[in-house]
Design a protein around this motif. Structure first.
Motif, PDB file in Angstrom:
ATOM      1  N   GLU A  66       1.965  -9.314  -8.813  1.00  0.00           N
ATOM      2  CA  GLU A  66       1.437  -7.848  -8.524  1.00  0.00           C
ATOM      3  C   GLU A  66       1.960  -8.190  -6.810  1.00  0.00           C
ATOM      4  OE1 GLU A  66      -2.336  -6.073  -9.724  1.00  0.00           O
ATOM      5  OE2 GLU A  66      -2.383  -7.401 -10.836  1.00  0.00           O
ATOM      6  N   ASP A  67       0.541  -7.009  -6.147  1.00  0.00           N
ATOM      7  CA  ASP A  67       1.135  -6.987  -4.416  1.00  0.00           C
ATOM      8  C   ASP A  67       0.150  -8.522  -3.691  1.00  0.00           C
ATOM      9  OD1 ASP A  67       3.439  -5.174  -4.152  1.00  0.00           O
ATOM     10  OD2 ASP A  67       1.406  -3.809  -4.620  1.00  0.00           O
ATOM     11  N   SER A  68       0.226  -8.674  -2.612  1.00  0.00           N
ATOM     12  CA  SER A  68      -0.048  -9.219  -2.467  1.00  0.00           C
ATOM     13  C   SER A  68      -1.709  -8.276  -1.758  1.00  0.00           C
ATOM     14  CB  SER A  68       0.065 -10.035  -0.577  1.00  0.00           C
ATOM     15  OG  SER A  68       0.649  -9.154   0.302  1.00  0.00           O
ATOM     16  N   GLY A 288       1.070  -3.800   0.229  1.00  0.00           N
ATOM     17  CA  GLY A 288       2.026  -3.764  -0.990  1.00  0.00           C
ATOM     18  C   GLY A 288       2.274  -2.093  -1.184  1.00  0.00           C
ATOM     19  N   ARG A 289       3.013  -1.480  -2.251  1.00  0.00           N
ATOM     20  CA  ARG A 289       3.078  -0.265  -2.148  1.00  0.00           C
ATOM     21  C   ARG A 289       1.568   0.673  -2.812  1.00  0.00           C
ATOM     22  NH1 ARG A 289       5.360  -3.558  -7.511  1.00  0.00           N
ATOM     23  NH2 ARG A 289       3.819  -4.882  -6.921  1.00  0.00           N
TER      24      ARG A 289
END
Ligand code: SF4
Length: 294
Positions: A66-68, A288-289
């Motif tokens: 996952e993104d940070s 993140g995205r």
């Protein structure tokens, strides 16, 4: 010396708090998460967030995928949110360097992002039952009082602290690991900084400081940290807006959280510098995205 360990361990066997990261076979990753969270946050606040993390990310690879920004979001209000980023970076390193496992060697642990002397040894002792001096503020205080007869330990952990605590541990590896947990618990529960409960303490007959009859110095041993009105509070308020938002938010949505513009901008700048917040054109979000429709 190890008589102190056996007395403390016997007390711990009966009195240890039932904390979920102490469950047998809990695994090294949940222990590592707990140690990151407990570094600067009390147990009672850590418990619900730790449970959420372990359920959502049961292995390092789950978090690393996952993104940070998701780690920062799930950190909630534990405070000092850079720990969330470091834990995410640590999970990524565990995947890249160790096949998604927490290593069993001290040098490998110390090379991980966000893992210092204390955390490395704590995880190896508590998760893998190894023999290491696990030295946090509480353990240093117990050793300073019980062995050295001092009212408190020095400001920071020194190599001498590690040597002293190591000398207190039994040679038996499993007994040493349990003694490490026991010393920490004694310092957290009985041998507290301001109000040690010496009458209940298993070391009361052996403790050098108690036997000396000395009193605690007047006044707080350390200045309590102020929170209200600090940049930390403003950072927390700004991050709370971003944690609750599904996507990037416009600047006015951040500006409403704090009236002092100079302090607010300073807090936002520091969050940007830390990478906890990223600019998205005129808007801001967690790293993140960002979904295309937001
Ligand atoms: S006797 Fe008192 S000062 Fe000594 S270790 Fe126990 S609680 Fe701490």
């Amino acid at each position: 010396m190890s008589e102190l360990a056996s007395l403390t361990t016997a007390w711990y066997d009966v009195n240890a708090r039932d904390l979920p990261w102490r469950a047998p076979e809990i695994g090294a990753w949940p222990v590592l998460i707990s140690e990151f969270m407990l570094q600067q946050t009390p147990v009672v606040r850590v418990l619900p967030v730790w449970r959420e993390w372990v359920a959502r990310w049961p292995a390092p690879a789950d978090l690393a995928a996952e993104d940070s920004g998701e780690a920062i979001r799930a950190w909630g209000r534990l405070g000092y949110p850079r720990r969330a980023m470091r834990l995410h970076a640590c999970a990524t390193a565990l995947v890249e360097r160790h096949g998604g496992e927490v290593p069993r060697r001290l040098d490998q642990m110390l090379a991980l992002p966000g893992v210092g002397d204390y955390t490395a040894r704590a995880v190896l002792a508590f998760a893998y039952g190894q023999r290491h001096p696990v030295v946090d503020t509480n353990v240093r205080r117990v050793a300073a009082r019980a062995v050295s007869g001092l009212a408190d330990a020095g400001a920071a952990t020194t190599p001498a602290d590690l040597t002293l605590v190591e000398s207190l541990l039994p040679q038996n590896v499993a007994a040493a690991a349990r003694a490490s947990a026991a010393f920490m618990e004694l310092g957290a529960v009985l041998c507290t900084a301001r109000t040690p409960r010496c009458g209940d303490c298993p070391l009361r007959e052996r403790c050098a400081w108690r036997r000396s009859g000395a009193a605690l110095p007047a006044g707080p041993s350390r200045k309590p940290q102020r929170y209200a009105g600090t940049d930390r509070q403003v950072r927390g308020l700004l991050l709370a807006v971003l944690r609750q938002a599904a996507g990037p938010v416009p600047k006015p949505a951040l500006d409403v959280v704090w009236p002092d513009q100079v302090q607010r901008e300073r807090a936002l700048d520091s969050l940007l510098a830390d990478g906890l917040v990223v600019p998205r054109g005129e808007r801001f979000s967690l790293p993140g995205r960002v979904p295309a429709d937001l």
